[in-house]
Motif scaffolding. Structure first.
Motif, PDB file in Angstrom:
ATOM      1  N   ARG A 150      58.437  60.930  30.697  1.00  0.00           N
ATOM      2  CA  ARG A 150      59.602  61.285  31.514  1.00  0.00           C
ATOM      3  C   ARG A 150      60.125  60.117  32.332  1.00  0.00           C
ATOM      4  O   ARG A 150      61.335  59.871  32.392  1.00  0.00           O
ATOM      5  N   SER A 151      59.246  59.390  32.988  1.00  0.00           N
ATOM      6  CA  SER A 151      59.699  58.337  33.902  1.00  0.00           C
ATOM      7  C   SER A 151      60.484  57.252  33.165  1.00  0.00           C
ATOM      8  O   SER A 151      61.424  56.678  33.722  1.00  0.00           O
ATOM      9  N   ALA A 152      60.134  56.980  31.916  1.00  0.00           N
ATOM     10  CA  ALA A 152      60.858  55.950  31.159  1.00  0.00           C
ATOM     11  C   ALA A 152      62.316  56.349  30.961  1.00  0.00           C
ATOM     12  O   ALA A 152      63.222  55.508  31.066  1.00  0.00           O
ATOM     13  N   TYR A 153      62.558  57.633  30.685  1.00  0.00           N
ATOM     14  CA  TYR A 153      63.934  58.098  30.502  1.00  0.00           C
ATOM     15  C   TYR A 153      64.654  58.265  31.835  1.00  0.00           C
ATOM     16  O   TYR A 153      65.863  58.017  31.933  1.00  0.00           O
ATOM     17  N   GLN A 154      63.931  58.665  32.861  1.00  0.00           N
ATOM     18  CA  GLN A 154      64.556  58.810  34.177  1.00  0.00           C
ATOM     19  C   GLN A 154      65.118  57.491  34.682  1.00  0.00           C
ATOM     20  O   GLN A 154      66.150  57.470  35.349  1.00  0.00           O
ATOM     21  N   GLN A 155      64.456  56.388  34.358  1.00  0.00           N
ATOM     22  CA  GLN A 155      64.891  55.080  34.842  1.00  0.00           C
ATOM     23  C   GLN A 155      66.212  54.625  34.215  1.00  0.00           C
ATOM     24  O   GLN A 155      66.861  53.711  34.719  1.00  0.00           O
ATOM     25  N   LEU A 156      66.630  55.253  33.136  1.00  0.00           N
ATOM     26  CA  LEU A 156      67.898  54.872  32.514  1.00  0.00           C
ATOM     27  C   LEU A 156      69.080  55.099  33.443  1.00  0.00           C
ATOM     28  O   LEU A 156      70.077  54.375  33.377  1.00  0.00           O
ATOM     29  N   PHE A 157      68.979  56.097  34.305  1.00  0.00           N
ATOM     30  CA  PHE A 157      70.123  56.487  35.123  1.00  0.00           C
ATOM     31  C   PHE A 157      70.295  55.612  36.370  1.00  0.00           C
ATOM     32  O   PHE A 157      71.376  55.041  36.554  1.00  0.00           O
ATOM     33  N   PRO A 158      69.283  55.447  37.235  1.00  0.00           N
ATOM     34  CA  PRO A 158      69.502  54.587  38.408  1.00  0.00           C
ATOM     35  C   PRO A 158      69.722  53.123  38.052  1.00  0.00           C
ATOM     36  O   PRO A 158      70.362  52.392  38.804  1.00  0.00           O
ATOM     37  N   THR A 159      69.207  52.691  36.896  1.00  0.00           N
ATOM     38  CA  THR A 159      69.400  51.300  36.485  1.00  0.00           C
ATOM     39  C   THR A 159      70.656  51.110  35.635  1.00  0.00           C
ATOM     40  O   THR A 159      70.921  50.024  35.137  1.00  0.00           O
ATOM     41  N   ARG A 160      71.424  52.191  35.447  1.00  0.00           N
ATOM     42  CA  ARG A 160      72.706  52.164  34.728  1.00  0.00           C
ATOM     43  C   ARG A 160      72.558  51.623  33.302  1.00  0.00           C
ATOM     44  O   ARG A 160      73.365  50.833  32.823  1.00  0.00           O
ATOM     45  N   GLN A 161      71.502  52.073  32.638  1.00  0.00           N
ATOM     46  CA  GLN A 161      71.280  51.679  31.255  1.00  0.00           C
ATOM     47  C   GLN A 161      71.742  52.753  30.278  1.00  0.00           C
ATOM     48  O   GLN A 161      71.434  52.671  29.083  1.00  0.00           O
ATOM     49  N   ILE A 162      72.473  53.743  30.788  1.00  0.00           N
ATOM     50  CA  ILE A 162      72.996  54.795  29.941  1.00  0.00           C
ATOM     51  C   ILE A 162      74.499  54.914  30.191  1.00  0.00           C
ATOM     52  O   ILE A 162      74.954  54.882  31.334  1.00  0.00           O
ATOM     53  N   GLU A 163      75.253  54.988  29.122  1.00  0.00           N
ATOM     54  CA  GLU A 163      76.704  55.095  29.242  1.00  0.00           C
ATOM     55  C   GLU A 163      77.113  56.550  29.067  1.00  0.00           C
ATOM     56  O   GLU A 163      76.831  57.168  28.040  1.00  0.00           O
ATOM     57  N   LYS A 164      77.778  57.087  30.083  1.00  0.00           N
ATOM     58  CA  LYS A 164      78.253  58.466  30.056  1.00  0.00           C
ATOM     59  C   LYS A 164      79.779  58.442  29.969  1.00  0.00           C
ATOM     60  O   LYS A 164      80.437  57.782  30.770  1.00  0.00           O
ATOM     61  N   ARG A 165      80.309  59.177  29.016  1.00  0.00           N
ATOM     62  CA  ARG A 165      81.762  59.265  28.875  1.00  0.00           C
ATOM     63  C   ARG A 165      82.187  60.729  28.948  1.00  0.00           C
ATOM     64  O   ARG A 165      81.574  61.596  28.329  1.00  0.00           O
ATOM     65  N   TYR A 166      83.236  60.935  29.730  1.00  0.00           N
ATOM     66  CA  TYR A 166      83.785  62.274  29.918  1.00  0.00           C
ATOM     67  C   TYR A 166      85.216  62.313  29.410  1.00  0.00           C
ATOM     68  O   TYR A 166      85.878  61.280  29.258  1.00  0.00           O
ATOM     69  N   GLU A 167      85.685  63.526  29.187  1.00  0.00           N
ATOM     70  CA  GLU A 167      87.063  63.754  28.780  1.00  0.00           C
ATOM     71  C   GLU A 167      87.667  64.760  29.753  1.00  0.00           C
ATOM     72  O   GLU A 167      86.997  65.713  30.169  1.00  0.00           O
ATOM     73  N   ALA A 168      88.924  64.546  30.131  1.00  0.00           N
ATOM     74  CA  ALA A 168      89.580  65.450  31.076  1.00  0.00           C
ATOM     75  C   ALA A 168      91.035  65.641  30.690  1.00  0.00           C
ATOM     76  O   ALA A 168      91.677  64.718  30.174  1.00  0.00           O
ATOM     77  N   ILE A 169      91.546  66.837  30.959  1.00  0.00           N
ATOM     78  CA  ILE A 169      92.964  67.126  30.804  1.00  0.00           C
ATOM     79  C   ILE A 169      93.556  67.235  32.197  1.00  0.00           C
ATOM     80  O   ILE A 169      93.074  68.015  33.035  1.00  0.00           O
ATOM     81  N   ALA A 170      94.594  66.437  32.462  1.00  0.00           N
ATOM     82  CA  ALA A 170      95.188  66.383  33.797  1.00  0.00           C
ATOM     83  C   ALA A 170      96.646  65.970  33.669  1.00  0.00           C
ATOM     84  O   ALA A 170      97.082  65.490  32.611  1.00  0.00           O
ATOM     85  N   PRO A 171      97.436  66.143  34.741  1.00  0.00           N
ATOM     86  CA  PRO A 171      98.848  65.750  34.698  1.00  0.00           C
ATOM     87  C   PRO A 171      99.048  64.281  34.342  1.00  0.00           C
ATOM     88  O   PRO A 171      98.186  63.427  34.591  1.00  0.00           O
ATOM     89  N   ALA A 172     100.189  63.995  33.755  1.00  0.00           N
ATOM     90  CA  ALA A 172     100.534  62.631  33.354  1.00  0.00           C
ATOM     91  C   ALA A 172     100.688  61.725  34.577  1.00  0.00           C
ATOM     92  O   ALA A 172     101.113  62.163  35.649  1.00  0.00           O
ATOM     93  N   LEU A 173     100.351  60.456  34.398  1.00  0.00           N
ATOM     94  CA  LEU A 173     100.503  59.445  35.449  1.00  0.00           C
ATOM     95  C   LEU A 173     101.277  58.254  34.882  1.00  0.00           C
ATOM     96  O   LEU A 173     100.731  57.155  34.699  1.00  0.00           O
ATOM     97  N   PRO A 174     102.562  58.445  34.601  1.00  0.00           N
ATOM     98  CA  PRO A 174     103.335  57.397  33.914  1.00  0.00           C
ATOM     99  C   PRO A 174     103.587  56.150  34.750  1.00  0.00           C
ATOM    100  O   PRO A 174     103.917  55.104  34.186  1.00  0.00           O
TER     101      PRO A 174
END
Length: 296
Positions: A154-178
């Protein structure tokens, strides 16, 4: 024979170190500390071995109070509201479980939800009491959640997050910002506001950062790709509001709406889309993609 060592994470127990006071028993302390739970409920829990000491040994009503004593107890919510939406397990091995969480389902027990949470459902479904989420997403957000399935790694995988070794990508629908130029990076200082569960941007040194791209443009709404460099509570929701494009159907931002009843026809249009990292055990590249879709 001595009692087996108790693992509160594996058993999904909550923990309390008894505060200073003049109570005669642990029961008296619990009743005053948790005033929303009456004495009869605590007596019932104790009768069913649902209140334990630090070693996992059940505590009875006469157990003497001692400041700093570590108590494990199991949360119970009477008449818990069911959540019909179903999770999907995308991947599972001896170390990791990856699941798609639907909108409105909490990741872990909180507030009025205990059994209707992603964690409890997966523990029952996979028959693995050692499951622990390696990160969280909001109850209103859908998409990928990564779990540790093995306490030994567990600890090996937990360290991925505080050390920013994991890339998280999200998708969102929101109003246009032209009027804005993309891609862009939004940085700010996030603090708790009012009510306590809402976040706000505040003066001072920034503690949050989000990269924002545009994936698709409609007439009034755009599909955005969001890459949170940091992981503050409600970060993406607050940052999009600050840019002038609150995520569609957000019940908290820019203003707090009625949240007593979930509107399943209008879920928050925010999705945890992908997780990518190098596995700390063998170094191979891992990439997981959600199978859920937003309404665009």
């Amino acid at each position: 024979m001595s009692a087996p060592k108790f693992d509160p994470a594996a058993h999904q127990a909550s923990t309390l170190c008894l505060p200073p006071g003049n109570w005669a028993t642990v029961l008296d302390c619990l009743c005053e500390h948790f005033q929303a739970i009456d004495r009869a409920q605590w007596l019932s829990r104790m009768a069913r071995d649902r209140v334990l000491d630090a070693e996992g040994v059940p505590i009875g009503p006469a157990h003497a109070y001692r400041q700093g004593l570590r108590i494990h107890y199991f949360r119970e919510v009477p008449n818990e509201r069911p959540i019909a939406a179903q999770e999907q397990v995308l991947y599972a091995d001896e170390h990791l479980v990856v699941a798609d969480k639907p909108h409105f389902l909490p990741v872990t027990p909180t507030g009025e939800y205990v059994e209707h949470t992603l964690l409890r459902r997966l523990i029952r479904r996979l028959d693995n009491p050692h499951l622990v989420p390696l990160h969280r997403i909001d109850r209103h957000t859908a998409g990928l959640v990564l779990f540790s399935a093995n306490p030994q790694t567990r600890s090996a995988y937990q360290q991925l997050f505080p050390t920013r070794q994991i890339e998280k990508r999200y998708e969102a629908i929101a109003p246009a910002l032209p009027t804005l130029t993309f891609p862009l990076v939004h940085r700010s200082r996030l603090e708790h506001g009012e009510p306590f569960f809402r976040m706000r941007e505040a003066p001072g040194q920034g503690n949050s950062e989000t990269r924002v791209e545009v994936a698709e443009k409609g007439e009034h709404l755009w599909r955005y790709l969001l890459n949170p460099v940091t992981g503050k509570t409600h970060q993406l929701r607050v940052h999009m509001t600050a840019l002038g494009a609150s995520i569609c159907n957000d019940p908290f931002y820019p203003q707090l709406n009625n949240t007593e009843v979930d509107d399943y026809a209008r879920p928050l249009q925010l999705l945890a889309r992908s997780l990518q990292f190098h596995d700390p055990l063998d170094g191979r590249s891992r990439c997981f993609e959600t199978q859920l879709k937003l309404n665009f």
